[in-house]
Design an enzyme around this catalytic site. Structure first.
Site, PDB file in Angstrom:
ATOM      1  N   GLU A   1       0.866  -1.381   0.010  1.00  0.00           N
ATOM      2  CA  GLU A   1      -0.036   0.087  -0.049  1.00  0.00           C
ATOM      3  C   GLU A   1       0.934   1.220   0.134  1.00  0.00           C
ATOM      4  OE1 GLU A   1      -3.969  -0.997   2.133  1.00  0.00           O
ATOM      5  OE2 GLU A   1      -3.272   1.168   2.974  1.00  0.00           O
TER       6      GLU A   1
ATOM      7  N   HIS B   1       6.965 -26.916   0.227  1.00  0.00           N
ATOM      8  CA  HIS B   1       6.358 -28.068  -0.635  1.00  0.00           C
ATOM      9  C   HIS B   1       5.094 -27.507  -1.547  1.00  0.00           C
ATOM     10  CE1 HIS B   1       8.440 -31.145   1.741  1.00  0.00           C
ATOM     11  NE2 HIS B   1       8.582 -30.111   2.610  1.00  0.00           N
TER      12      HIS B   1
ATOM     13  N   LYS C   1     -12.823   1.932  -1.938  1.00  0.00           N
ATOM     14  CA  LYS C   1     -13.925   2.272  -1.020  1.00  0.00           C
ATOM     15  C   LYS C   1     -15.163   2.880  -1.512  1.00  0.00           C
ATOM     16  CE  LYS C   1     -11.095   2.591   3.354  1.00  0.00           C
ATOM     17  NZ  LYS C   1     -10.744   3.382   4.361  1.00  0.00           N
TER      18      LYS C   1
END
Ligand code: PA5
Length: 459
Positions: free
Chosen positions: A283, A312, A426
């Site tokens: 961010e 893995h 937002k």
């Protein structure tokens, strides 16, 4: 008692070392810029009033009645530091076996109906305290969580609003935003998200400190560790400033095409430190514009791995895939527990290497194996070691990474402290939820979705 950063495997060949030396003026300029800005988050360890306010609030909350469950409602910077801290410092299975006399802590950073719905069906609200954290007070996820928690709390308190309110704390801006107004109008107790401190830089403010105090963690130690790093780096020569060297090496590798920055945690308890870092790095550094207003679309892609689990899953890609990554191995000098592997019950070769060994040794040799495999494949790797997993070292980690992020942003010529891309999301969500004033935006977005024709695999 130290945080140790070994950059050897990040500097690699002489070309990289020369590039680092040549770029030192750029790094020093970034450091000067950071010091000139003197961001408030860097001074949080010295601002003792915040810890005191959290201690006072916690004392009042605990004096009012038993708190068996402490719930954090929030998202992004309001939640990730809390999760990182709790996973690192509280008992490993604290949600069902907290430290003696301490509440279980839940940090709910999503609005998933299955998760939230199930949580509020079962949580004993009459023994809970809810900390709603939102700097802006305008984050729709947190607002919806708040409403849900309030409804359940009110029911648990038989409709007594005063009793219900006492089981809430709102952690928000001191002067602005919807939550500030709600708190002032309705009389909720509040804690401060300090002015000038953005969400992802707020873990050492009441955003993280209240959780630490309520969970019985060493909040003083957290601040002491952060302060130690602050002072040590402020006094260091640039070449000895670990955050500066970390940032510079990452920026140079990024500019050379190594754009994916992996935090590889060789500790289950450090796994969420990597999540906290991911938000901080992404961010802060992922930006469309530079400070000159030019469109640059820059930024590293942070990624998280946990060892040896991800050996893995990811190691094949890391060792043989594209050379587009930089690795930070997070490790502990020692684990809290020493667990011996029991003697084999049969002479199978599967057990032979484990004879007389411990999980501690296995973990460390797996880590070293991964490091060497990466290095031999020519991949840049550094190692960040916490000598001990305690609040002091976690505080050091938080402060070091925050400073490194600011330095990296300044070197890249962008503003590491804004987040217009998050704001765009937002606003879109508000528009789609029918928020007044966003009708035009909602229509544009709905038109986009209307154009889609999904492939249907089964009916
Ligand atoms: O780091 C940030 O600024 C963001 O991630 C915010 O923390 C997040 O969007 C939540 O915002 P708020 O605390 O205003 O609800």
């Amino acid at each position: 008692m130290a945080l140790k950063l070994d950059l050897t495997g990040l500097l690699g060949d002489s070309a990289m070392r020369e590039a680092m030396t040549a770029a030192m003026p750029r790094a020093i300029a970034a450091r000067d810029m950071h010091h000139a800005q003197a961001p408030r988050w860097r001074r949080l360890p010295q601002e003792r009033q915040f810890l005191e306010s959290c201690q006072q609030r916690a004392a009042a909350v605990k004096a009012a009645g038993p708190v068996e469950v402490f719930v954090v409602l929030g998202i992004g910077g309001s939640a990730l530091g809390n999760t990182a801290m709790i996973h690192a410092l509280a008992p490993v299975f604290q949600e069902w076996k907290p430290a003696a006399g301490q509440p279980r802590v839940f940090i709910l950073d999503n609005v998933d109906p299955d998760w939230l719905g199930a949580f509020f069906e079962d949580v004993p609200m009459d023994k809970a305290h809810i900390n709603v954290i939102s700097k802006s007070g305008g984050t729709i996820e947190t607002s919806s969580q708040f409403l849900l928690a309030w409804q359940h709390m009110l029911a648990a308190c038989n409709g007594d609003e005063t009793a219900a309110r006492a089981r809430f704390t709102l952690t928000t801006d001191d002067a602005n935003g919807h939550f500030r107004k709600i708190a002032d109008d309705l009389g909720f107790s509040t804690l401060s998200v300090p002015d000038g401190v953005g969400g992802r830089f707020s873990v050492l403010s009441p955003v993280g400190l209240f959780t630490a105090v309520m969970a019985g963690l060493d909040a003083e130690g957290l601040l002491a560790g952060a302060e130690r790093v602050d002072q040590k780096l402020a006094a260091a020569q640039p070449e000895q400033d670990a955050a500066l060297m970390y940032a510079l090496a990452h920026v140079l590798h990024m500019e050379a095409g190594r754009n994916v920055h992996v935090q590889f945690a060789y500790s289950h308890r450090l796994r969420s430190m990597a999540d906290w870092f991911k938000q901080l790095w992404a961010e802060s550094l992922g930006k469309r514009h530079n400070l000159k207003g030019e469109e640059v679309h820059v930024g590293p892609t942070p990624s998280k791995a946990v060892g040896p689990t991800d050996q893995h899953s990811q190691s094949q890609l890391y060792v043989e895939g594209p050379d587009d990554k930089v690795y930070t191995i997070l490790k502990l000098d020692r684990f809290e527990k020493e667990v011996e592997v029991p003697a084999p019950f049969t002479s199978s070769a599967a057990f032979a290497p484990l004879l007389g060994r411990s999980l501690n040794e296995l973990m460390e040799q797996e880590r070293r194996g991964t490091e060497v495999a990466l290095l031999e494949a020519g991949r840049p790797v550094c190692v960040l070691e916490l000598c001990k997993l305690d609040a002091f070292h976690v505080g050091q980690y938080f402060m070091m990474m925050e400073i490194a992020t600011a330095y990296a942003g300044h070197m890249m010529g962008i503003d590491p402290f804004d987040q217009p891309g998050v704001e765009a999301g937002k606003i879109a969500a508000l528009a789609l939820m029918g928020c007044e004033g966003y009708e035009q935006r909602a229509a544009e977005i709905e038109a986009r979705f209307a154009e889609r024709t999904p492939l249907v695999l089964s009916c």
